[in-house]
Design a protein around this motif. Structure first.
Motif, PDB file in Angstrom:
ATOM      1  N   LEU A 295       0.837  -1.195   0.000  1.00 55.73           N
ATOM      2  CA  LEU A 295       0.000   0.000   0.000  1.00 55.73           C
ATOM      3  C   LEU A 295       0.878   1.255   0.000  1.00 55.73           C
ATOM      4  N   TYR A 296       1.997   1.169   0.717  1.00 55.75           N
ATOM      5  CA  TYR A 296       2.933   2.291   0.744  1.00 55.75           C
ATOM      6  C   TYR A 296       3.537   2.512  -0.646  1.00 55.75           C
ATOM      7  N   ILE A 297       3.906   1.421  -1.286  1.00 51.79           N
ATOM      8  CA  ILE A 297       4.462   1.540  -2.646  1.00 51.79           C
ATOM      9  C   ILE A 297       3.408   2.111  -3.596  1.00 51.79           C
ATOM     10  N   THR A 298       2.181   1.629  -3.439  1.00 55.34           N
ATOM     11  CA  THR A 298       1.087   2.115  -4.282  1.00 55.34           C
ATOM     12  C   THR A 298       0.935   3.627  -4.138  1.00 55.34           C
ATOM     13  N   LYS A 299       0.982   4.077  -2.910  1.00 59.40           N
ATOM     14  CA  LYS A 299       0.831   5.502  -2.624  1.00 59.40           C
ATOM     15  C   LYS A 299       1.933   6.318  -3.293  1.00 59.40           C
ATOM     16  N   HIS A 300       3.119   5.717  -3.399  1.00 62.31           N
ATOM     17  CA  HIS A 300       4.266   6.434  -3.960  1.00 62.31           C
ATOM     18  C   HIS A 300       4.619   5.960  -5.369  1.00 62.31           C
ATOM     19  N   SER A 301       3.656   5.434  -6.084  1.00 63.02           N
ATOM     20  CA  SER A 301       3.971   4.895  -7.414  1.00 63.02           C
ATOM     21  C   SER A 301       3.491   5.811  -8.528  1.00 63.02           C
ATOM     22  N   GLN A 302       3.849   7.085  -8.428  1.00 62.15           N
ATOM     23  CA  GLN A 302       3.575   8.012  -9.515  1.00 62.15           C
ATOM     24  C   GLN A 302       4.671   7.860 -10.574  1.00 62.15           C
ATOM     25  N   ASN A 303       4.326   7.876 -11.816  1.00 65.44           N
ATOM     26  CA  ASN A 303       5.266   7.709 -12.941  1.00 65.44           C
ATOM     27  C   ASN A 303       6.480   6.834 -12.623  1.00 65.44           C
ATOM     28  N   LEU A 304       6.198   5.602 -12.209  1.00 64.52           N
ATOM     29  CA  LEU A 304       7.219   4.590 -11.949  1.00 64.52           C
ATOM     30  C   LEU A 304       8.288   4.985 -10.931  1.00 64.52           C
ATOM     31  N   GLU A 305       7.940   5.875 -10.041  1.00 61.29           N
ATOM     32  CA  GLU A 305       8.844   6.231  -8.944  1.00 61.29           C
ATOM     33  C   GLU A 305       9.202   4.971  -8.155  1.00 61.29           C
ATOM     34  N   ARG A 306      10.449   4.897  -7.693  1.00 55.96           N
ATOM     35  CA  ARG A 306      10.884   3.712  -6.969  1.00 55.96           C
ATOM     36  C   ARG A 306      11.030   3.998  -5.470  1.00 55.96           C
TER      37      ARG A 306
END
Ligand code: FES
Ligand code: FES
Lengths: 155, 155
Positions: free
Chosen positions: A14-25
């Motif tokens: 869920l944390y990754i999802t929240k920070h997954s704008q334009n393939l951000e890692r």
DNA sequence: AAAATAAAAGACCTTTATATCTTATTGTAA
DNA sequence: TTACAATAAGATATAAAGGTCTTTTATTTT
């Protein structure tokens, strides 16, 4: 209800999802710090999810975990399956080896609906769907860091 | 969902309920054999339930565990409380330290109903109520003993 | 009434599963 | 080629599950 591993895995994705704008890692370190998960435990769970093609990963500098368009179609049930298996959805509440109507335990019919409902929540929640909800800021993945405030006081 | 201890405790008390006609007493050995629970594990759990006044016990020859009229008014929730505590009813599904609307996790509102429903099943089921259901013979507390059939074959 | 016995109560130990930490390796970008 | 970050295997710690033994209490039997 869920194992600690599974709780950690769900919070992480869920944390990754929240920070997954334009393939951000997002790095495992980042995840472990933000969500209060032991670093190497988080890393191991993320490995399992990456191997199961539920999340994507990239080694090296600026590497980390991220979500492709395909990854975003996965549901939270996929995560639960990958970590805990399907026990929570199908096991007998009293621990009988087989949960079925041919030999039901005294709580079988009372728990049919509950187990279906639990499965429905996880299956109906895809990462894509939950993304905007996460970005709204109305929901949280960690507790308030009270120890941080405490340290500031002592300075 | 529930701990093994709690599953065992629930099965045990349901077994005692089924055999609690005119204060009949059931031994721990009997329970452990019938329900495939390790003997001393069952004994320990029954001790806890007896101490919490959920069941009654009698030492000595022809002793065992039984239920008074007062014991029969208890709900299955009392058993879950005594063994596992209230975690299953109130804990955050993602393991946040506090589950509340002031700082809800992304699955909080989806699981409010489910947790209430689980609590309702356990709280609404008193031993008294479930007694006739257990005597009907339509419900089971153990699995078929397949290993027994297997041995018969080999003779 | 005393001895033998049955069964719960309780202390303590072993095994197994889960959770956490350590160390080393591999791949990637700058 | 150097630093970064995931991958991987394996060790250690902690908790849950299961087992052994002793003690206490109540009921029979003599
Ligand atoms: S047999 Fe127990 S829940 Fe189905
Ligand atoms: S905060 Fe997670 S379920 Fe309530």
């Amino acid at each position: 209800m869920l194992s600690k591993s599974c709780e950690y895995a769900l919070k992480s994705i869920l944390y990754i999802t929240k920070h997954s704008q334009n393939l951000e890692r997002v790095g495992a370190k980042n995840i472990s710090d933000e969500l209060d998960i032991p670093y190497h435990f988080a890393a191991k769970l993320l490995q399992i999810l990456a191997k199961a093609d539920i999340i994507s990963s990239q080694k090296g500098p600026n590497g980390g975990f991220y979500l492709t368009a395909d990854n975003l179609t996965h549901s939270l049930a996929d995560v639960v399956f990958a970590i805990d298996g399907n026990g929570i959805f199908v096991d007998c509440i009293l621990g009988l080896k087989t949960c079925s109507e041919t030999r039901p335990c005294p709580l079988h019919y009372e728990f049919i609906d509950i187990k279906i409902k639990i499965a429905k929540v996880f299956e109906d929640t895809t990462l894509d769907q939950i993304k905007s909800k996460l970005l709204s800021g109305e929901f949280y993945l960690n507790n308030l860091n009270v120890s941080c405030q405490y340290e500031r006081k002592n300075k």
